[in-house]
Design a protein around this motif. Structure first.
Motif, PDB file in Angstrom:
ATOM      1  N   GLU A  99      36.936 -96.895  26.724  1.00 18.88           N
ATOM      2  CA  GLU A  99      38.175 -96.715  25.979  1.00 18.88           C
ATOM      3  C   GLU A  99      37.893 -96.092  24.618  1.00 18.88           C
ATOM      4  OE1 GLU A  99      39.588-100.688  25.285  1.00 18.88           O
ATOM      5  OE2 GLU A  99      39.173-101.280  27.346  1.00 18.88           O
ATOM      6  N   LYS A 100      38.882 -95.391  24.100  1.00 20.74           N
ATOM      7  CA  LYS A 100      38.780 -94.883  22.720  1.00 20.74           C
ATOM      8  C   LYS A 100      39.993 -95.362  21.949  1.00 20.74           C
ATOM      9  CE  LYS A 100      38.047 -91.039  19.747  1.00 20.74           C
ATOM     10  NZ  LYS A 100      36.789 -90.788  19.203  1.00 20.74           N
ATOM     11  N   TRP A 101      39.706 -96.064  20.862  1.00 21.87           N
ATOM     12  CA  TRP A 101      40.752 -96.561  19.989  1.00 21.87           C
ATOM     13  C   TRP A 101      40.613 -95.887  18.626  1.00 21.87           C
ATOM     14  CZ3 TRP A 101      44.399-100.409  21.256  1.00 21.87           C
ATOM     15  CH2 TRP A 101      44.261-100.917  22.550  1.00 21.87           C
ATOM     16  N   ARG A 102      41.736 -95.730  17.964  1.00 22.87           N
ATOM     17  CA  ARG A 102      41.711 -95.094  16.652  1.00 22.87           C
ATOM     18  C   ARG A 102      42.555 -95.911  15.684  1.00 22.87           C
ATOM     19  NH1 ARG A 102      43.810 -89.148  15.420  1.00 22.87           N
ATOM     20  NH2 ARG A 102      43.383 -89.192  13.222  1.00 22.87           N
ATOM     21  N   GLU A 103      42.086 -95.976  14.442  1.00 22.97           N
ATOM     22  CA  GLU A 103      42.824 -96.708  13.415  1.00 22.97           C
ATOM     23  C   GLU A 103      43.772 -95.759  12.699  1.00 22.97           C
ATOM     24  OE1 GLU A 103      41.212 -98.253   9.422  1.00 22.97           O
ATOM     25  OE2 GLU A 103      40.992 -99.951  10.810  1.00 22.97           O
ATOM     26  N   PHE A 104      45.025 -96.183  12.583  1.00 27.08           N
ATOM     27  CA  PHE A 104      46.035 -95.403  11.879  1.00 27.08           C
ATOM     28  C   PHE A 104      46.523 -96.191  10.668  1.00 27.08           C
ATOM     29  CE2 PHE A 104      46.102 -93.777  16.173  1.00 27.08           C
ATOM     30  CZ  PHE A 104      46.220 -92.411  15.997  1.00 27.08           C
ATOM     31  N   SER A 105      46.924 -95.478   9.642  1.00 28.30           N
ATOM     32  CA  SER A 105      47.409 -96.114   8.414  1.00 28.30           C
ATOM     33  C   SER A 105      48.916 -96.322   8.472  1.00 28.30           C
ATOM     34  CB  SER A 105      47.090 -95.240   7.200  1.00 28.30           C
ATOM     35  OG  SER A 105      45.699 -95.070   7.077  1.00 28.30           O
ATOM     36  N   ILE A 106      49.355 -97.430   7.897  1.00 25.12           N
ATOM     37  CA  ILE A 106      50.780 -97.689   7.703  1.00 25.12           C
ATOM     38  C   ILE A 106      51.065 -97.333   6.246  1.00 25.12           C
ATOM     39  CG2 ILE A 106      52.588 -99.456   7.656  1.00 25.12           C
ATOM     40  CD1 ILE A 106      50.866-101.018   9.716  1.00 25.12           C
ATOM     41  N   LYS A 107      51.998 -96.426   6.052  1.00 27.40           N
ATOM     42  CA  LYS A 107      52.315 -95.990   4.691  1.00 27.40           C
ATOM     43  C   LYS A 107      53.759 -96.348   4.342  1.00 27.40           C
ATOM     44  CE  LYS A 107      49.002 -92.211   4.591  1.00 27.40           C
ATOM     45  NZ  LYS A 107      48.795 -90.779   4.400  1.00 27.40           N
ATOM     46  N   GLU A 108      53.931 -96.844   3.144  1.00 25.62           N
ATOM     47  CA  GLU A 108      55.271 -97.171   2.652  1.00 25.62           C
ATOM     48  C   GLU A 108      55.431 -96.602   1.248  1.00 25.62           C
ATOM     49  OE1 GLU A 108      55.894-101.373   2.927  1.00 25.62           O
ATOM     50  OE2 GLU A 108      55.471-101.417   5.081  1.00 25.62           O
ATOM     51  N   GLU A 109      56.669 -96.349   0.910  1.00 26.57           N
ATOM     52  CA  GLU A 109      56.944 -95.775  -0.411  1.00 26.57           C
ATOM     53  C   GLU A 109      56.865 -96.861  -1.481  1.00 26.57           C
ATOM     54  OE1 GLU A 109      60.677 -93.676  -2.609  1.00 26.57           O
ATOM     55  OE2 GLU A 109      60.209 -93.007  -0.567  1.00 26.57           O
ATOM     56  N   ASN A 110      56.124 -96.565  -2.537  1.00 28.42           N
ATOM     57  CA  ASN A 110      56.023 -97.459  -3.685  1.00 28.42           C
ATOM     58  C   ASN A 110      57.302 -97.295  -4.509  1.00 28.42           C
ATOM     59  OD1 ASN A 110      55.527 -98.367  -6.403  1.00 28.42           O
ATOM     60  ND2 ASN A 110      53.342 -98.411  -5.904  1.00 28.42           N
ATOM     61  N   GLU A 111      58.027 -98.412  -4.708  1.00 24.81           N
ATOM     62  CA  GLU A 111      59.311 -98.347  -5.428  1.00 24.81           C
ATOM     63  C   GLU A 111      59.151 -97.895  -6.874  1.00 24.81           C
ATOM     64  OE1 GLU A 111      61.262-102.112  -5.024  1.00 24.81           O
ATOM     65  OE2 GLU A 111      61.361-101.955  -2.844  1.00 24.81           O
ATOM     66  N   ASP A 112      58.011 -98.218  -7.465  1.00 25.79           N
ATOM     67  CA  ASP A 112      57.797 -97.857  -8.872  1.00 25.79           C
ATOM     68  C   ASP A 112      57.452 -96.381  -9.054  1.00 25.79           C
ATOM     69  OD1 ASP A 112      58.268-100.488  -9.613  1.00 25.79           O
ATOM     70  OD2 ASP A 112      56.132-101.026  -9.449  1.00 25.79           O
ATOM     71  N   THR A 113      56.562 -95.873  -8.164  1.00 27.78           N
ATOM     72  CA  THR A 113      56.088 -94.492  -8.343  1.00 27.78           C
ATOM     73  C   THR A 113      56.795 -93.500  -7.427  1.00 27.78           C
ATOM     74  OG1 THR A 113      54.349 -94.735  -6.681  1.00 27.78           O
ATOM     75  CG2 THR A 113      53.787 -95.340  -8.956  1.00 27.78           C
ATOM     76  N   GLY A 114      57.395 -94.000  -6.361  1.00 28.64           N
ATOM     77  CA  GLY A 114      58.048 -93.109  -5.408  1.00 28.64           C
ATOM     78  C   GLY A 114      57.081 -92.421  -4.458  1.00 28.64           C
ATOM     79  N   GLU A 115      55.789 -92.760  -4.593  1.00 28.48           N
ATOM     80  CA  GLU A 115      54.782 -92.138  -3.728  1.00 28.48           C
ATOM     81  C   GLU A 115      54.476 -93.032  -2.531  1.00 28.48           C
ATOM     82  OE1 GLU A 115      51.309 -91.035  -5.878  1.00 28.48           O
ATOM     83  OE2 GLU A 115      52.430 -90.021  -7.456  1.00 28.48           O
ATOM     84  N   LYS A 116      54.037 -92.402  -1.448  1.00 26.83           N
ATOM     85  CA  LYS A 116      53.635 -93.155  -0.246  1.00 26.83           C
ATOM     86  C   LYS A 116      52.252 -93.747  -0.477  1.00 26.83           C
ATOM     87  CE  LYS A 116      56.721 -91.723   3.085  1.00 26.83           C
ATOM     88  NZ  LYS A 116      57.374 -92.520   4.049  1.00 26.83           N
ATOM     89  N   GLU A 117      52.109 -95.040  -0.126  1.00 27.09           N
ATOM     90  CA  GLU A 117      50.835 -95.732  -0.265  1.00 27.09           C
ATOM     91  C   GLU A 117      50.486 -96.426   1.044  1.00 27.09           C
ATOM     92  OE1 GLU A 117      51.170 -98.468  -3.484  1.00 27.09           O
ATOM     93  OE2 GLU A 117      51.217 -96.897  -5.011  1.00 27.09           O
TER      94      GLU A 117
END
Length: 199
Positions: A99-117
């Motif tokens: 099997e091949k598994w891959r790790e993916f990131s969960i990104k959410e918008e930072n309310e203070d900066t408006g950037e995805k983290e």
């Protein structure tokens, strides 16, 4: 919320895992708690073409399949690697699944900066491959034998073996899984030349 449909890869991987679990349970029913001994090989299954050393569930699964089929070679290759290397599969060869598994990131918008983290991670099965053991491949070169370093430890070991009333059985079958077999009162170990040194 509508349940997401499983990918075909994940369904195949889960089916393969279920077969392994069923086999282990079957062996436990037949042999009791001794079932675990052969399923913990440390043969380091690897791919001689890509250099990949299989880890995690793939390591366990290939060790399990190798033990069940009586393989003493820990090398595994895909069909394309076998073909591209000019080797051939023996008639009746059976594949094992990796099997091949891959790790993916969960990104959410930072309310203070408006950037995805990045706020977390999740694993996803991105594929599977069939691999064949080198024992079932014609034309594959013999595995390289590591250089064995000899010192006075060998003489000490020989003296210990001679003075022991417990027989010591050296065989490739025990490579990576040496131990004492209480039922037959024997010590089981891989041939000494397969170790990097006498120590």
């Amino acid at each position: 919320m509508k349940e997401q449909k499983k990918s075909k890869s994940l369904e195949i991987v889960e089916k393969q895992r279920a077969l392994v679990v069923e086999k282990i349970i079957e062996d436990m029913k037949r042999d009791g708690l001794h079932w675990s001994e052969p399923y913990i090989p440390s043969l380091s299954p690897h791919n001689p073409v890509s250099g990949t050393v299989y880890q995690g569930g793939n390591r366990f699964h290939l060790g399990f399949v190798g033990y069940m089929r009586g393989f003493t070679d820990n090398r595994w290759c895909t069909f394309n690697q076998i073909r591209d290397s000019g080797w051939h599969l023996k008639k009746g060869a059976k594949a094992a699944l990796i099997e091949k598994w891959r790790e993916f990131s969960i990104k959410e918008e930072n309310e203070d900066t408006g950037e995805k983290e990045v706020t977390g991670h999740y694993l996803r099965c991105v594929g599977y491959w069939n691999v064949f053991n080198a024992s079932e491949i014609e034309g594959i070169p013999a595995p390289p034998v590591p250089e064995h370093v000899s010192d006075r430890t060998a003489a000490i070991a020989d003296d210990l073996i001679l003075s022991s009333r417990c027989p010591i059985v050296e065989s490739m079958r025990y490579q990576g899984s040496a131990g004492y077999a209480p039922g037959s009162d024997r010590i089981l170990i891989a041939p000494r030349e397969t170790f990097l040194s006498d120590e």
